[in-house]
Design an enzyme around this catalytic site. Sequence first.
Site, PDB file in Angstrom:
ATOM      1  N   ASP A   4       3.266  -0.175  -2.252  1.00 38.96           N
ATOM      2  CA  ASP A   4       3.095  -0.404  -3.385  1.00 38.96           C
ATOM      3  C   ASP A   4       4.534  -0.097  -4.395  1.00 38.96           C
ATOM      4  OD1 ASP A   4       1.861  -1.259  -5.606  1.00 38.96           O
ATOM      5  OD2 ASP A   4       1.232   1.499  -6.102  1.00 38.96           O
ATOM      6  N   GLU A  42       1.719  -6.427  -2.230  1.00 37.81           N
ATOM      7  CA  GLU A  42       1.296  -6.632  -3.850  1.00 37.81           C
ATOM      8  C   GLU A  42       2.010  -7.661  -4.303  1.00 37.81           C
ATOM      9  OE1 GLU A  42      -1.953  -4.101  -6.714  1.00 37.81           O
ATOM     10  OE2 GLU A  42      -0.108  -4.001  -7.625  1.00 37.81           O
ATOM     11  N   ASP A  89      -0.239   5.985  -5.451  1.00 40.04           N
ATOM     12  CA  ASP A  89       0.898   4.891  -5.687  1.00 40.04           C
ATOM     13  C   ASP A  89       0.318   5.308  -3.450  1.00 40.04           C
ATOM     14  OD1 ASP A  89       2.342   4.187  -7.560  1.00 40.04           O
ATOM     15  OD2 ASP A  89       3.158   5.889  -7.280  1.00 40.04           O
TER      16      ASP A  89
END
Length: 172
Positions: free
Chosen positions: A14, A74, A146
């Site tokens: 992330d 992502e 996170d």
Amino acid sequence: MISPLPSRVVIGFDTSLRSTGVGIVAAEGNTRRALYYAPIRVSPKCPMSEALVQLDAEVARLLECYHPVEAALEGVFYAKNARTAMILCHARGVVVTNCAKRGIPICEYSPAEVKRAVTGIGSAEKAQVQAMVSRILALPPPLQNDAADALAIALAHLNRSVGILALRPKTL
């Protein structure tokens, strides 16, 4: 006796400049086990160039230590602030380059795909995703945001890249 390495190790990222979440998950059959999860923190006082160097060193260390066979990110989102989007892309480039230099295939998933793969609902709230990550990996809550997101991305890759639920993730 030394146990053999897990059959498949996936690293999820992330990405951000100051707190990149990292989640490394081992898959052995249908069993998922967290090997590592934490944010890579960089001081806000650190200039961007130095922050990228620190991020680069830590990503390289983790890749060398855990030997993942695949990586998942992502997908890039559309930020309202162009400067924020550019900074995110710099951090993402560090991660992608480190994986590419080691021949680790990289796939990306949209936020909705990650949520759907982990909770079954593409519009799930962050708390729902974190709760399912904790449950799937038998980790004590609460998870750092996170790191939990990175674990969810790794799980999404594992859940969506095999079996009847397989889809064709966007490969970088």
